[in-house]
Design a protein around this motif. Structure first.
Motif, mmCIF file in Angstrom:
data_model
loop_
_atom_site.group_PDB
_atom_site.id
_atom_site.type_symbol
_atom_site.label_atom_id
_atom_site.label_comp_id
_atom_site.label_asym_id
_atom_site.label_seq_id
_atom_site.Cartn_x
_atom_site.Cartn_y
_atom_site.Cartn_z
ATOM 1 N N SER A 104 0.840 -1.207 0.000
ATOM 2 C CA SER A 104 0.000 0.000 0.000
ATOM 3 C C SER A 104 0.876 1.259 0.000
ATOM 4 O O SER A 104 0.510 2.268 -0.615
ATOM 5 N N VAL A 105 2.056 1.216 0.627
ATOM 6 C CA VAL A 105 2.965 2.375 0.542
ATOM 7 C C VAL A 105 3.481 2.491 -0.894
ATOM 8 O O VAL A 105 3.571 3.589 -1.456
ATOM 9 N N ALA A 106 3.773 1.353 -1.525
ATOM 10 C CA ALA A 106 4.221 1.380 -2.927
ATOM 11 C C ALA A 106 3.150 2.041 -3.791
ATOM 12 O O ALA A 106 3.449 2.833 -4.696
ATOM 13 N N GLN A 107 1.885 1.727 -3.496
ATOM 14 C CA GLN A 107 0.789 2.329 -4.280
ATOM 15 C C GLN A 107 0.690 3.840 -4.048
ATOM 16 O O GLN A 107 0.304 4.578 -4.939
ATOM 17 N N GLN A 108 1.055 4.279 -2.845
ATOM 18 C CA GLN A 108 1.080 5.746 -2.613
ATOM 19 C C GLN A 108 2.220 6.386 -3.406
ATOM 20 O O GLN A 108 2.055 7.437 -4.008
ATOM 21 N N VAL A 110 3.618 5.400 -6.169
ATOM 22 C CA VAL A 110 3.470 5.382 -7.631
ATOM 23 C C VAL A 110 2.602 6.559 -8.112
ATOM 24 O O VAL A 110 2.629 6.912 -9.287
ATOM 25 N N GLN A 111 1.875 7.174 -7.193
ATOM 26 C CA GLN A 111 1.073 8.356 -7.554
ATOM 27 C C GLN A 111 1.943 9.601 -7.737
ATOM 28 O O GLN A 111 1.493 10.613 -8.248
ATOM 29 N N ARG A 112 3.177 9.556 -7.231
ATOM 30 C CA ARG A 112 4.039 10.751 -7.246
ATOM 31 C C ARG A 112 4.863 10.818 -8.528
ATOM 32 O O ARG A 112 5.198 9.788 -9.102
#
Ligand code: SAM
Length: 277
Positions: A104-108, A110-112
Motif C-alpha cells: 500500500s505504501v508502494a501504491q502511494q 506510484v502516484q508521485r
C-alpha cells in the motif's frame, strides 16, 4: 516518474536496477533514476560525509550538510507543500525505525512524479534530516542493514512494477499478493461484498504451476488441467485463503470477504480441526 537516490555508494546501484522490469521501464522512459553521490556535496579535501555523534557513543553519523545541499540541488518542492496528499514529490529517509514499506505504501509512491530516497549508513543519519527534510521514514523490515541502498533498490522495483505499462500484462500487478481491490472483482447482489476472483484482493497469491504436468512424479493438481474455469477459480481462491490463514492470518482481518470466501474458510477450518490431534 523519477526516483532520486542520495547515497555515499553510487556504484552500489550498478546491477540491481539494470535487469528485468526495471531495466525495461528505464529503457521505455517510464522511469528515470538519478543517483546522487553525497560526497559531491562536501567541501573539504577528504570529502567527509560523516562525523562522531554529539554526546559520545558508538560509530559515526552521516552529516546533514551534504544531504540538505544535495536535495536543494534537485530543486525539490518545499516541504510544507510536499506534505499534502496530492503533492507530486515525496522525500523518504530509509531507516529501520520507519513505518513499514508495504504494497500500500508502494501504491502511494506510484502516484508521485518524483520520489527521493535518502540512504543512511554507519549508525544512521543526523536527526535533522528526519525532522526537517524528509517527509517520512520508511523501513523495509524489522532488521538492521548496513545501509539504505538495498532498501532504495527494493522500493524502486516494487513501485516500478505498479506503473501502467511496466508489466507485459497489466492485470498481473492487480492480482498479486497483498494487492487490495484486485481489478476484476465481480459484484454480487446488493449489500453483498464483491465476489472473489481467484486473484489476491489482499490475500497471499495462490500457487502457480507450469509444464510438465508431471515432473519426477510430482503432479500438477488435477483441477488445473481439467479446463473447468470456475473450478480453477474456486481452487485458486481456496488455496490463497488457506495459505493466508496459515502464514499471514493478520492479512485476513483487512480483506473484504465474499460469502463464497467465508464458506471456503469454514471448509478449511473444519478440515484443519479434523486433521489436528
Ligand atoms: N543505528 C540504527 C538503528 O539502530 O536503528 C541503525 C543504522 S543502520 C546500521 C544504517 C542505515 O541503514 C540506516 O540509516 C538506514 O538508512 C539503513 N537501514 C538499515 N536497516 C534498514 C531497514 N530495515 N529499512 C530501511 N533502511 C535501513
Amino acid at each position: 516518474m523519477k526516483f532520486e537516490i542520495l547515497t555515499i555508494f553510487p556504484d552500489f546501484f550498478r546491477g540491481p536496477l539494470d535487469y528485468g522490469i526495471v531495466r525495461r521501464a528505464r529503457e521505455a522512459a517510464l522511469i528515470e533514476i538519478g543517483i546522487h553521490d553525497l560526497r559531491a556535496f562536501t567541501h573539504d579535501r577528504h570529502r567527509t560525509v560523516d562525523d562522531r555523534p554529539f554526546g559520545g557513543g558508538e560509530g559515526m553519523v552521516l552529516k546533514p550538510e551534504p544531504i540538505f545541499e544535495c536535495l536543494e540541488s534537485l530543486a525539490i518542492t518545499p516541504r510544507e507543500q510536499r506534505l499534502s496528499s496530492t503533492a507530486n514529490e515525496t522525500v523518504v529517509l530509509l531507516s529501520p525505525q520507519g513505518e513499514l514499506f508495504t504494497q500500500s505504501v508502494a501504491q502511494q509512491f506510484v502516484q508521485r512524479e518524483r520520489v527521493v530516497l535518502i540512504c543512511g549508513r554507519y549508525e544512521g543519519v543526523d536527526q535533522r534530516v528526519s525532522e526537517f527534510l524528509a517527509d517520512r521514514e520508511i523501513s523495509i523490515g524489522d532488521f538492521v542493514l548496513s545501509g539504505g541502498e538495498l532498501g532504495a533498490a527494493l522500493i524502486v522495483d516494487a513501485v516500478t512494477r505498479l506503473l501502467p505499462g511496466a508489466l507485459g500484462n497489466a492485470a498481473s500487478s492487480q492480482q498479486e499478493s497483498f494487492t487490495a481491490n484486485s481489478g476484476d472483482v465481480v459484484v454480487r447482489g446488493e449489500g453483498e461484498p464483491p465476489s472473489s476472483t481467484c486473484a489476491s484482493g489482499g490475500l497471499l497469491d495462490y500457487p502457480h504451476y507450469t509444464r510438465p504436468a508431471d515432473f519426477r512424479g510430482m503432479a500438477v493438481p488435477e483441477v488445473l488441467v481439467n479446463g473447468n474455469h470456475d473450478e480453477i477459480r474456486r481452487w485458486r481462491r481456496r488455496k490463497a485463503l488457506e495459505k493466508t490463514l496459515r502464514i499471514r492470518p493478520d492479512l485476513l482481518r483487512a480483506v473484504e470477504l465474499s460469502s463464497e470466501d467465508r464458506g471456503l474458510l469454514d471448509q478449511i477450518e473444519a478440515q484443519q480441526e479434523n486433521v489436528e490431534p
